[in-house]
Design a protein around this motif. Structure first.
Motif, PDB file in Angstrom:
ATOM      1  N   ARG A 156       0.789  -1.232   0.000  1.00 30.48           N
ATOM      2  CA  ARG A 156       0.000   0.000   0.000  1.00 30.48           C
ATOM      3  C   ARG A 156       0.824   1.287   0.000  1.00 30.48           C
ATOM      4  NH1 ARG A 156      -5.589  -1.129   0.936  1.00 30.48           N
ATOM      5  NH2 ARG A 156      -5.778  -3.343   0.415  1.00 30.48           N
ATOM      6  N   GLY A 157       2.141   1.201   0.067  1.00 30.83           N
ATOM      7  CA  GLY A 157       2.994   2.372  -0.079  1.00 30.83           C
ATOM      8  C   GLY A 157       3.044   3.301   1.121  1.00 30.83           C
ATOM      9  N   ALA A 158       3.277   4.583   0.823  1.00 31.93           N
ATOM     10  CA  ALA A 158       3.581   5.590   1.844  1.00 31.93           C
ATOM     11  C   ALA A 158       2.450   5.780   2.847  1.00 31.93           C
ATOM     12  CB  ALA A 158       3.924   6.918   1.178  1.00 31.93           C
ATOM     13  N   GLU A 159       1.199   5.721   2.409  1.00 34.41           N
ATOM     14  CA  GLU A 159       0.074   5.902   3.336  1.00 34.41           C
ATOM     15  C   GLU A 159       0.091   4.827   4.424  1.00 34.41           C
ATOM     16  OE1 GLU A 159      -4.812   6.088   3.377  1.00 34.41           O
ATOM     17  OE2 GLU A 159      -3.790   5.498   1.536  1.00 34.41           O
ATOM     18  N   ALA A 160       0.301   3.590   4.027  1.00 27.85           N
ATOM     19  CA  ALA A 160       0.349   2.487   4.993  1.00 27.85           C
ATOM     20  C   ALA A 160       1.590   2.595   5.875  1.00 27.85           C
ATOM     21  CB  ALA A 160       0.321   1.148   4.273  1.00 27.85           C
ATOM     22  N   GLU A 161       2.711   2.979   5.302  1.00 35.22           N
ATOM     23  CA  GLU A 161       3.931   3.123   6.094  1.00 35.22           C
ATOM     24  C   GLU A 161       3.757   4.174   7.181  1.00 35.22           C
ATOM     25  OE1 GLU A 161       7.068   3.842   3.266  1.00 35.22           O
ATOM     26  OE2 GLU A 161       7.126   1.724   2.657  1.00 35.22           O
ATOM     27  N   ALA A 162       3.150   5.306   6.837  1.00 36.90           N
ATOM     28  CA  ALA A 162       2.926   6.365   7.823  1.00 36.90           C
ATOM     29  C   ALA A 162       2.001   5.872   8.937  1.00 36.90           C
ATOM     30  CB  ALA A 162       2.337   7.603   7.147  1.00 36.90           C
ATOM     31  N   ALA A 163       0.966   5.144   8.560  1.00 38.78           N
ATOM     32  CA  ALA A 163       0.030   4.615   9.560  1.00 38.78           C
ATOM     33  C   ALA A 163       0.714   3.595  10.467  1.00 38.78           C
ATOM     34  CB  ALA A 163      -1.179   3.996   8.868  1.00 38.78           C
ATOM     35  N   LEU A 164       1.581   2.765   9.894  1.00 42.85           N
ATOM     36  CA  LEU A 164       2.315   1.789  10.705  1.00 42.85           C
ATOM     37  C   LEU A 164       3.259   2.488  11.676  1.00 42.85           C
ATOM     38  CD1 LEU A 164       2.984  -0.948   8.028  1.00 42.85           C
ATOM     39  CD2 LEU A 164       1.671  -1.254  10.139  1.00 42.85           C
ATOM     40  N   LEU A 165       3.902   3.549  11.235  1.00 40.74           N
ATOM     41  CA  LEU A 165       4.786   4.296  12.136  1.00 40.74           C
ATOM     42  C   LEU A 165       3.989   4.900  13.290  1.00 40.74           C
ATOM     43  CD1 LEU A 165       7.305   6.031   9.721  1.00 40.74           C
ATOM     44  CD2 LEU A 165       7.720   4.115  11.274  1.00 40.74           C
ATOM     45  N   ASP A 166       2.774   5.345  13.026  1.00 38.58           N
ATOM     46  CA  ASP A 166       1.926   5.864  14.102  1.00 38.58           C
ATOM     47  C   ASP A 166       1.637   4.789  15.146  1.00 38.58           C
ATOM     48  OD1 ASP A 166       1.802   8.388  12.968  1.00 38.58           O
ATOM     49  OD2 ASP A 166      -0.172   8.079  12.066  1.00 38.58           O
ATOM     50  N   LEU A 167       1.550   3.534  14.704  1.00 32.10           N
ATOM     51  CA  LEU A 167       1.246   2.433  15.622  1.00 32.10           C
ATOM     52  C   LEU A 167       2.422   2.070  16.529  1.00 32.10           C
ATOM     53  CD1 LEU A 167      -0.876   0.022  13.388  1.00 32.10           C
ATOM     54  CD2 LEU A 167      -1.663   1.691  15.083  1.00 32.10           C
ATOM     55  N   LEU A 168       3.609   2.609  16.266  1.00 28.94           N
ATOM     56  CA  LEU A 168       4.756   2.332  17.135  1.00 28.94           C
ATOM     57  C   LEU A 168       4.533   2.879  18.546  1.00 28.94           C
ATOM     58  CD1 LEU A 168       7.799   2.991  14.768  1.00 28.94           C
ATOM     59  CD2 LEU A 168       6.805   0.788  15.440  1.00 28.94           C
ATOM     60  N   SER A 169       3.590   3.787  18.690  1.00 28.12           N
ATOM     61  CA  SER A 169       3.289   4.325  20.020  1.00 28.12           C
ATOM     62  C   SER A 169       1.898   3.905  20.498  1.00 28.12           C
ATOM     63  CB  SER A 169       3.409   5.852  20.009  1.00 28.12           C
ATOM     64  OG  SER A 169       2.497   6.397  19.064  1.00 28.12           O
ATOM     65  N   ALA A 170       1.345   2.881  19.909  1.00 30.86           N
ATOM     66  CA  ALA A 170       0.027   2.371  20.324  1.00 30.86           C
ATOM     67  C   ALA A 170       0.083   1.888  21.763  1.00 30.86           C
ATOM     68  CB  ALA A 170      -0.404   1.230  19.400  1.00 30.86           C
ATOM     69  N   PRO A 171      -1.031   1.930  22.467  1.00 28.71           N
ATOM     70  CA  PRO A 171      -1.030   1.470  23.864  1.00 28.71           C
ATOM     71  C   PRO A 171      -0.834  -0.034  24.018  1.00 28.71           C
ATOM     72  CG  PRO A 171      -3.232   2.164  23.198  1.00 28.71           C
ATOM     73  CD  PRO A 171      -2.308   2.498  22.074  1.00 28.71           C
ATOM     74  N   GLU A 172      -1.232  -0.809  23.036  1.00 31.03           N
ATOM     75  CA  GLU A 172      -1.125  -2.272  23.128  1.00 31.03           C
ATOM     76  C   GLU A 172       0.273  -2.734  22.703  1.00 31.03           C
ATOM     77  OE1 GLU A 172      -3.131  -4.728  24.074  1.00 31.03           O
ATOM     78  OE2 GLU A 172      -5.045  -3.701  24.326  1.00 31.03           O
ATOM     79  N   GLU A 173       0.901  -3.493  23.558  1.00 30.57           N
ATOM     80  CA  GLU A 173       2.251  -4.003  23.305  1.00 30.57           C
ATOM     81  C   GLU A 173       2.308  -4.837  22.021  1.00 30.57           C
ATOM     82  OE1 GLU A 173       5.519  -5.977  26.209  1.00 30.57           O
ATOM     83  OE2 GLU A 173       3.621  -7.062  26.059  1.00 30.57           O
ATOM     84  N   GLY A 174       1.299  -5.671  21.789  1.00 30.92           N
ATOM     85  CA  GLY A 174       1.271  -6.496  20.586  1.00 30.92           C
ATOM     86  C   GLY A 174       1.231  -5.662  19.321  1.00 30.92           C
ATOM     87  N   THR A 175       0.461  -4.589  19.344  1.00 34.42           N
ATOM     88  CA  THR A 175       0.378  -3.704  18.176  1.00 34.42           C
ATOM     89  C   THR A 175       1.712  -3.028  17.919  1.00 34.42           C
ATOM     90  OG1 THR A 175      -1.972  -3.351  18.531  1.00 34.42           O
ATOM     91  CG2 THR A 175      -0.836  -1.738  17.166  1.00 34.42           C
ATOM     92  N   ARG A 176       2.350  -2.545  18.984  1.00 38.41           N
ATOM     93  CA  ARG A 176       3.670  -1.915  18.811  1.00 38.41           C
ATOM     94  C   ARG A 176       4.669  -2.909  18.229  1.00 38.41           C
ATOM     95  NH1 ARG A 176       2.660  -0.348  24.132  1.00 38.41           N
ATOM     96  NH2 ARG A 176       4.496  -1.475  24.879  1.00 38.41           N
TER      97      ARG A 176
END
Length: 133
Positions: A63-83
């Motif tokens: 999915r390219g840059a849009e998905a990459e940006a969204a994945l980077l946002d998930l690096l600070s998600a509250p759930e350890e599994g998501t991070r």
């Protein structure tokens, strides 16, 4: 919207019809649940979520840059599994950010997800981590 509400299976064709935002929501849900199940030692159930999370991660890579940006946002998600899942996906396109995320909760190891993070980080640094194509 939940994975169940979407009627998702692990079939690639099912994932391809979703928009990137829906895929990210699915990834967030299934990766969080996988982490909770793993930490609860419910490996049978965790394995099912592992397969779906891996399939969603694979589709997100297309999915390219849009998905990459969204994945980077998930690096600070509250759930350890998501991070953890977001960091493993980000190793391909943002290795510094992914390494920092993996390191942040892998030392000291306080959970099975933390152990997975530590092992992933070690394999990445050693050059022995097999990245999916």
């Amino acid at each position: 919207m939940t994975v169940e509400a979407l009627g998702l299976s692990m079939k690639t064709r099912d994932l391809k019809v979703l928009g990137t935002e829906a895929l990210i929501a699915c990834f967030r849900e299934v990766s969080a649940r996988h982490g909770r199940l793993l930490n609860a030692l419910d490996t049978r159930a965790a394995n099912k979520d592992y397969l779906l999370a891996a399939a969603v991660r694979k589709e997100l890579r297309t999915r390219g840059a849009e998905a990459e940006a969204a994945l980077l946002d998930l690096l600070s998600a509250p759930e350890e599994g998501t991070r953890y899942w977001a960091a493993t996906a980000a190793l391909r396109f943002a290795p510094s950010e992914a390494e920092a995320a993996l390191a942040s909760w892998s030392t000291p190891v306080s959970s099975l997800v933390g152990l997975s993070a530590a092992m992933t980080l070690r394999a990445w640094k050693d050059g022995t981590l097999p990245l999916e194509e």
